[in-house]
Scaffold this motif. Structure first.
Motif, PDB file in Angstrom:
ATOM      1  N   LEU A 108       0.822  -1.209  -0.057  1.00 44.28           N
ATOM      2  CA  LEU A 108       0.030   0.075   0.009  1.00 44.28           C
ATOM      3  C   LEU A 108       0.862   1.462   0.037  1.00 44.28           C
ATOM      4  O   LEU A 108       1.652   1.112   0.879  1.00 44.28           O
ATOM      5  N   LYS A 109       0.525   2.055  -0.950  1.00 48.94           N
ATOM      6  CA  LYS A 109       1.538   3.189  -1.153  1.00 48.94           C
ATOM      7  C   LYS A 109       0.514   4.779  -0.690  1.00 48.94           C
ATOM      8  O   LYS A 109      -0.426   4.734  -1.683  1.00 48.94           O
ATOM      9  N   LEU A 110       1.039   5.473  -0.193  1.00 50.02           N
ATOM     10  CA  LEU A 110       0.334   6.973  -0.490  1.00 50.02           C
ATOM     11  C   LEU A 110       0.669   7.679  -1.562  1.00 50.02           C
ATOM     12  O   LEU A 110       1.914   7.809  -1.806  1.00 50.02           O
ATOM     13  N   VAL A 111      -0.049   8.107  -2.370  1.00 48.75           N
ATOM     14  CA  VAL A 111       0.090   8.662  -3.790  1.00 48.75           C
ATOM     15  C   VAL A 111      -0.210  10.059  -3.635  1.00 48.75           C
ATOM     16  O   VAL A 111       0.284  10.774  -4.506  1.00 48.75           O
ATOM     17  N   ASP A 112      -1.169  10.473  -2.872  1.00 49.10           N
ATOM     18  CA  ASP A 112      -1.396  12.016  -3.112  1.00 49.10           C
ATOM     19  C   ASP A 112      -2.734  12.237  -2.056  1.00 49.10           C
ATOM     20  O   ASP A 112      -3.102  11.204  -1.339  1.00 49.10           O
ATOM     21  N   TYR A 113      -3.179  13.490  -2.063  1.00 45.94           N
ATOM     22  CA  TYR A 113      -4.262  13.566  -1.144  1.00 45.94           C
ATOM     23  C   TYR A 113      -5.161  14.768  -1.729  1.00 45.94           C
ATOM     24  O   TYR A 113      -4.610  15.713  -2.431  1.00 45.94           O
ATOM     25  N   TYR A 114      -6.623  14.962  -1.285  1.00 44.04           N
ATOM     26  CA  TYR A 114      -7.269  15.978  -1.672  1.00 44.04           C
ATOM     27  C   TYR A 114      -7.341  16.817  -0.809  1.00 44.04           C
ATOM     28  O   TYR A 114      -7.408  16.874   0.470  1.00 44.04           O
ATOM     29  N   ASN A 115      -7.149  18.353  -1.205  1.00 46.53           N
ATOM     30  CA  ASN A 115      -7.260  19.621  -0.269  1.00 46.53           C
ATOM     31  C   ASN A 115      -8.530  19.448   0.312  1.00 46.53           C
ATOM     32  O   ASN A 115      -9.739  18.945  -0.497  1.00 46.53           O
ATOM     33  N   VAL A 116      -8.936  20.186   1.356  1.00 52.09           N
ATOM     34  CA  VAL A 116     -10.224  20.220   2.134  1.00 52.09           C
ATOM     35  C   VAL A 116     -11.014  21.242   1.389  1.00 52.09           C
ATOM     36  O   VAL A 116     -10.590  22.347   1.008  1.00 52.09           O
ATOM     37  N   PRO A 117     -12.223  20.948   1.078  1.00 54.06           N
ATOM     38  CA  PRO A 117     -13.072  21.871   0.218  1.00 54.06           C
ATOM     39  C   PRO A 117     -14.001  22.718   1.211  1.00 54.06           C
ATOM     40  O   PRO A 117     -14.695  23.575   0.640  1.00 54.06           O
ATOM     41  N   GLY A 118     -14.392  22.378   2.390  1.00 51.52           N
ATOM     42  CA  GLY A 118     -14.765  23.219   3.400  1.00 51.52           C
ATOM     43  C   GLY A 118     -16.302  22.486   3.425  1.00 51.52           C
ATOM     44  O   GLY A 118     -16.754  21.846   2.529  1.00 51.52           O
ATOM     45  N   PRO A 119     -16.994  22.846   4.303  1.00 39.75           N
ATOM     46  CA  PRO A 119     -18.420  22.170   4.588  1.00 39.75           C
ATOM     47  C   PRO A 119     -19.653  22.991   4.023  1.00 39.75           C
ATOM     48  O   PRO A 119     -20.834  22.426   3.910  1.00 39.75           O
ATOM     49  N   ALA A 120     -19.398  24.038   2.903  1.00 45.31           N
ATOM     50  CA  ALA A 120     -20.452  24.762   2.431  1.00 45.31           C
ATOM     51  C   ALA A 120     -21.150  24.028   1.414  1.00 45.31           C
ATOM     52  O   ALA A 120     -22.500  23.892   1.242  1.00 45.31           O
ATOM     53  N   ARG A 121     -20.280  23.603   0.558  1.00 41.84           N
ATOM     54  CA  ARG A 121     -20.762  22.711  -0.683  1.00 41.84           C
ATOM     55  C   ARG A 121     -19.902  21.714  -1.440  1.00 41.84           C
ATOM     56  O   ARG A 121     -18.947  21.773  -0.908  1.00 41.84           O
ATOM     57  N   ASP A 122     -20.551  20.489  -1.761  1.00 45.52           N
ATOM     58  CA  ASP A 122     -19.889  19.546  -2.431  1.00 45.52           C
ATOM     59  C   ASP A 122     -19.020  20.168  -3.523  1.00 45.52           C
ATOM     60  O   ASP A 122     -19.215  20.789  -4.111  1.00 45.52           O
ATOM     61  N   LYS A 123     -17.695  19.592  -3.369  1.00 42.80           N
ATOM     62  CA  LYS A 123     -16.882  19.908  -4.601  1.00 42.80           C
ATOM     63  C   LYS A 123     -16.229  18.527  -5.301  1.00 42.80           C
ATOM     64  O   LYS A 123     -16.089  17.554  -4.558  1.00 42.80           O
ATOM     65  N   ARG A 124     -16.532  18.696  -6.548  1.00 41.72           N
ATOM     66  CA  ARG A 124     -16.083  17.552  -7.375  1.00 41.72           C
ATOM     67  C   ARG A 124     -14.611  17.747  -7.709  1.00 41.72           C
ATOM     68  O   ARG A 124     -14.453  18.719  -8.554  1.00 41.72           O
ATOM     69  N   ASP A 125     -13.702  16.795  -7.384  1.00 39.51           N
ATOM     70  CA  ASP A 125     -12.382  16.853  -7.284  1.00 39.51           C
ATOM     71  C   ASP A 125     -11.866  15.867  -8.141  1.00 39.51           C
ATOM     72  O   ASP A 125     -12.535  14.597  -8.141  1.00 39.51           O
TER      73      ASP A 125
END
Length: 364
Positions: free
Chosen positions: A203-220
């Protein structure tokens, strides 16, 4: 908070540079403006302050993409636009307790997933996804639609309150930390959404998603190298602190990116809530900022609409950069034992989970 002018209404689009709570972790953000429409030859948006924080926006511009109607565009955290033509659902999706999440993550709807909370030692919420891998495919694009929970915001505020009358001193110390130190602390506490890939070497860490905040969904989206993956499956794990993320969708696209018509649109005019011209503060990535220290601060931004390529669909993204500082009115002596413990990986998650379990027990 960002709003688009649709001509008939003002529509919330989401938040920008969420989680950049100190100067060293100021970051670029790319937010899809889903509802924006040309009004008198202009694209118009509003950037507002609606919570107790000091918002510092360094840059604001538009990225405009004209593309085939059967193609979706998502810009990743690096500013790279990806084309999506064949997003596939996972053949299996389970949480850390083995519960199937296929229904919750299959499409963007009202079926959602937030961590289970059990009275155990589990601190990291893990979503295990498995996708069928096309033959001779070496790259994949992992797509999610999600937001952070209000619980994460609430508990970060509670942690800040533990500094008591030394809160302002803590803010100054954080602003002198290195970018690498602050990013690693955030990852150690499960705040961003980490992505692990099952490879031939484990298992390998490849990257991460930045936090989008709680106001609205973000498609990332994240682009993933599959050169170390064998077999006919791509297995990934999404890992974050328990109750930190609220998920709506997950999928994977194996199609290759192709060239699309791109326009970079600079800011034309901008004014704050008093009518003051603030255009020069947002034109470039420099040491000049639009500072919004108070609730109800608002800036109205206008961009000239570029000519659209005939027969195409258009996607518009706000490219911004900035940071912000939460404002707290904490008093009293700091809880030093608790605060020192927060240097250890996972302790913020433990703090939030213990707090929730106590609240739940008290309510029942």
């Amino acid at each position: 908070f960002v709003y688009s002018d649709t001509g008939d209404d003002i529509s919330m689009e989401g938040e920008i540079y969420s989680g950049a709570t100190a100067i060293p972790i100021e970051r670029n953000d790319y937010l899809r403006l889903r509802t924006i429409k040309p009004v008198n030859g202009m694209y118009s948006i509003r950037i507002t302050n609606e919570v107790k924080e000091i918002q510092n926006t360094n840059l604001a511009g538009l990225l405009v993409y004209d593309h085939p109607r059967d193609v979706e565009i998502i810009v990743d955290k690096y500013g790279i636009a990806h084309t999506l033509k064949d997003i596939r659902q996972p053949v299996s999706a389970v949480n850390a307790y083995g519960k199937s999440l296929a229904g919750e993550l299959s499409k963007c709807d009202n079926a959602r997933y937030i961590s289970e909370i059990r009275n155990d030692d589990l601190l990291l919420d893990t979503i295990s996804l498995s996708f069928e891998k096309p033959h001779n495919c070496n790259r994949a694009k992992l797509v999610i639609s999600a937001k952070n929970t209000m619980w994460l915001d609430y508990m970060f505020a509670r942690l800040s309150d533990m500094f008591g009358n030394r809160y302002d001193e803590w803010v100054k110390i954080r602003n002198k930390r290195s970018r690498e130190y602050l990013q690693q602390w955030s990852l150690d506490q499960g705040i961003p959404l980490a992505v692990y890939l099952e490879t031939t070497s484990g298992l390998k860490l490849v990257d991460y998603y930045n936090v989008p905040g709680p106001a609205r969904d973000k498609r990332d989206i994240l682009d993933i190298d599959l050169s170390d993956v064998t077999g006919d499956r791509v297995n990934v794990r999404l890992v974050s602190g328990v109750m930190f993320w609220d998920f709506d969708y997950a999928g994977m696209d194996f199609s290759e990116d192709f060239k699309i018509n791109t326009s970079t649109v600079s800011l034309y005019t901008a004014a704050d809530e008093t009518g003051k011209d603030v255009t020069a503060l947002l034109l470039h990535d420099d040491d000049r900022y639009l500072v919004q220290p108070d609730i109800n601060n608002e800036a109205r931004l206008n961009f000239k609409v570029p000519q659209q390529v005939p027969g195409t669909e258009r996607s518009v993204f706000l490219h911004s950069k900035g940071n912000y500082q939460p404002v707290r009115d904490a008093e009293g002596k700091p809880d030093m034992d608790l605060l020192v413990s927060m240097r250890r990986p996972g302790m913020f998650i433990r703090f939030t989970k213990d707090h929730f379990l106590k609240y739940y027990a008290d309510r029942n």
